[in-house]
Enzyme design. Structure first.
Site, PDB file in Angstrom:
ATOM      1  N   CYS A 146       0.857  -1.198   0.000  1.00  0.00           N
ATOM      2  CA  CYS A 146       0.000   0.000   0.000  1.00  0.00           C
ATOM      3  C   CYS A 146       0.888   1.242   0.000  1.00  0.00           C
ATOM      4  O   CYS A 146       1.730   1.395   0.879  1.00  0.00           O
ATOM      5  CB  CYS A 146      -0.909   0.010   1.225  1.00  0.00           C
ATOM      6  SG  CYS A 146      -1.833   1.557   1.328  1.00  0.00           S
ATOM      7  N   ASN A 207      -0.162  -3.696  -7.043  1.00  0.00           N
ATOM      8  CA  ASN A 207      -0.890  -2.658  -6.323  1.00  0.00           C
ATOM      9  C   ASN A 207      -0.769  -1.332  -7.094  1.00  0.00           C
ATOM     10  O   ASN A 207      -0.145  -1.274  -8.155  1.00  0.00           O
ATOM     11  CB  ASN A 207      -0.322  -2.518  -4.901  1.00  0.00           C
ATOM     12  CG  ASN A 207      -1.376  -2.024  -3.908  1.00  0.00           C
ATOM     13  OD1 ASN A 207      -2.202  -1.172  -4.238  1.00  0.00           O
ATOM     14  ND2 ASN A 207      -1.343  -2.547  -2.699  1.00  0.00           N
ATOM     15  N   THR A 284     -10.702  -0.661 -10.056  1.00  0.00           N
ATOM     16  CA  THR A 284     -11.123   0.727 -10.259  1.00  0.00           C
ATOM     17  C   THR A 284     -12.340   0.861 -11.176  1.00  0.00           C
ATOM     18  O   THR A 284     -13.202   1.716 -10.941  1.00  0.00           O
ATOM     19  CB  THR A 284      -9.920   1.531 -10.812  1.00  0.00           C
ATOM     20  OG1 THR A 284      -8.893   1.479  -9.821  1.00  0.00           O
ATOM     21  CG2 THR A 284     -10.286   2.974 -11.077  1.00  0.00           C
TER      22      THR A 284
HETATM   23  C1  SIN Z   1      -5.601   2.408   0.849  1.00  0.00           C
HETATM   24  O1  SIN Z   1      -6.497   2.097   1.652  1.00  0.00           O
HETATM   25  O2  SIN Z   1      -4.858   3.367   1.058  1.00  0.00           O
HETATM   26  C2  SIN Z   1      -5.409   1.619  -0.407  1.00  0.00           C
HETATM   27  C3  SIN Z   1      -4.893   0.270  -0.120  1.00  0.00           C
HETATM   28  C4  SIN Z   1      -3.781  -0.157  -1.013  1.00  0.00           C
HETATM   29  O3  SIN Z   1      -3.439   0.523  -1.996  1.00  0.00           O
HETATM   30  O4  SIN Z   1      -3.192  -1.201  -0.744  1.00  0.00           O
END
Ligand code: SIN
Length: 321
Positions: A146, A207, A284
Site C-alpha cells: 500500500c 498494487n 477501479t
Molecule cells: C488504501 O487504503 O490506502 C489503499 C490500499 C492499497 O493501496 O493497498
C-alpha cells in the site's frame, strides 16, 4: 488446445468453456475476482451483482485493530484512472468476522481476506485473528504494497527480506497466502522469489503506483495526504501490470500469479492471463460500473468460446510463445 498454444481467430461457432482455475492450492469457480479496496469489506457490491458468481471477493485490507485512515479528500480522478489515499481505514478483523463476513457468506461468496500492518507483528496478529475463520475464506492476501502509509517510503514489497519476513509471520492464519506486490520497484522478480520461498503460494501483481495530483489554482496537492500523494490505479497502469506479470512469469514460471491493474473488460483479462496470470482482479472500473467484475467474467468465457479455447486455464502464459 493445450497450455500455451495460440487461440484461433474469433468465429461465430462457440465451444463449451471450462471457466474454473486454480491459484496454488485454491480452486476457484472462475478466474475473475474483485480487487481489494474496491468493493468494501462486506457485501456492498451484492446489490449490483451475484457475488457468488465471481471467482472470489477480495475484501479491503484489514488490520487486527480498527484504523482511521487518512484525511479527506481521499480520491482524485485523473485521465484513465484515479488516485487514492484512503490509508487502509477499517473497523478491525474482529468486527469483520462478526458483522461483515456473515453477509458475504450469505451471498454465497468465496472470500479472500486481505491484511496489512505497519510492523511484522501487526501482520502476525491480523493473520492469527483469521485462524479458524469460516470456510468461505479460502486465502489470505498479504498486502505488502500500500503506497498510503508513511508516504510510501517504507513498503515491505520493495525489500525481498522484509517481504519474506511478513509472509512467514502470516502463516499464523493457517490459510494459503498470496503476497500483493508493487511495481514501484525494479526488484519485483526478486521480491516474488523471496516471498514464494517464505511460503506464499501466489503473488498478486500489482498494487497502485505512487502518484500525485496538484491543483494549480491552489499550488498544492489535491489529496488530503498532501506531500505523501496517493496510489494510481485504472487503465493508466494496465500496461505496467501486464509487463510485471509477464516478467515474473518468465522468471518464475512455476509461481501462481493473480493479475490486477486497470482491467476494464474481457480483453484486458485475456491479456493478463496470456502474460502469465492464473486469475485476475477487477478494481477501479467498478467505481464507474459496479457490475464490471461480472461483465469481465462472462466476457472472458465468451472470448474463450469464440476463439476455440476450451478452458480459461489454457490461456495462461500464451503470450510467451
Ligand atoms: C488504501 O487504503 O490506502 C489503499 C490500499 C492499497 O493501496 O493497498
Amino acid at each position: 488446445m493445450g497450455r500455451s498454444s495460440t487461440p484461433r481467430a474469433a468465429g461465430t461457432e462457440g465451444v463449451a468453456v471450462d471457466p474454473a482455475v486454480r491459484v496454488g492450492s485454491v480452486s476457484l469457480s472462475n478466474a475473475v475476482m474483485t480487487a481489494s479496496g474496491t468493493s468494501g469489506h462486506g457485501d456492498e457490491l451484492g446489490r449490483y451483482l451475484d457475488l457468488g458468481a465471481l471467482g472470489a471477493v477480495v475484501v479491503k485490507s484489514m488490520m487486527a485493530e480498527p484504523w482511521p485512515g487518512n484525511p479527506a479528500p481521499r480520491l482524485a480522478p485523473v485521465p484513465a484512472g484515479m488516485l487514492n489515499s484512503v490509508g487502509l481505514q477499517g473497523d478491525g478483523i474482529g468486527h469483520w468476522l462478526d458483522r461483515e463476513l456473515p453477509d458475504l457468506r450469505a451471498a454465497g461468496a468465496t472470500v479472500v481476506a486481505s491484511i496489512w500492518g505497519r510492523h511484522v507483528q501487526d501482520y502476525e496478529r491480523a493473520a492469527g485473528a483469521l485462524q479458524g475463520a469460516d470456510p468461505a475464506v479460502v486465502a489470505v492476501e498479504v498486502n505488502l504494497s500500500c503506497p498510503n502509509l508513511d508516504g510510501g517510503k517504507h513498503l515491505f514489497a520493495h525489500d525481498p527480506r522484509a517481504a519474506a519476513e511478513v509472509v512467514e509471520a502470516c502463516g499464523a492464519a493457517g490459510l494459503p497466502r498470496w503476497a500483493k506486490l508493487s511495481a514501484n520497484t525494479d526488484r519485483v522478480v526478486e521480491v516474488a522469489a523471496s516471498v514464494a520461498e517464505a511460503g506464499a503460494e501466489a503473488v498478486t501483481l500489482v498494487n497502485t503506483l505512487l502518484g500525485m495530483v496538484i491543483d494549480p489554482d491552489r499550488a498544492a496537492p489535491v489529496l488530503g495526504s498532501g506531500p505523501a500523494g496517493g496510489g494510481l490505479s485504472g487503465p493508466a497502469i494496465h500496461p505496467v501490470a501486464v509487463r510485471t506479470v509477464f516478467d515474473v512469469h518468465a522468471a518464475l514460471p512455476g509461481l501462481p500469479i493473480v493479475g490486477v491493474g486497470g482491467i476494464v473488460d474481457a480483453r484486458g483479462a485475456v491479456e493478463m492471463i496470456m502474460a502469465g496470470a492464473d486469475a485476475v482482479q477487477v478494481g477501479t472500473a467498478s467505481f464507474a460500473e459496479p457490475r464490471t467484475a461480472d461483465m469481465v467474467r462472462t466476457g472472458l468465457e465468451h472470448w474463450c468460446s469464440t476463439h476455440g479455447v476450451r478452458a480459461v486455464a489454457e490461456l495462461k502464459g500464451c503470450a510467451h510463445g
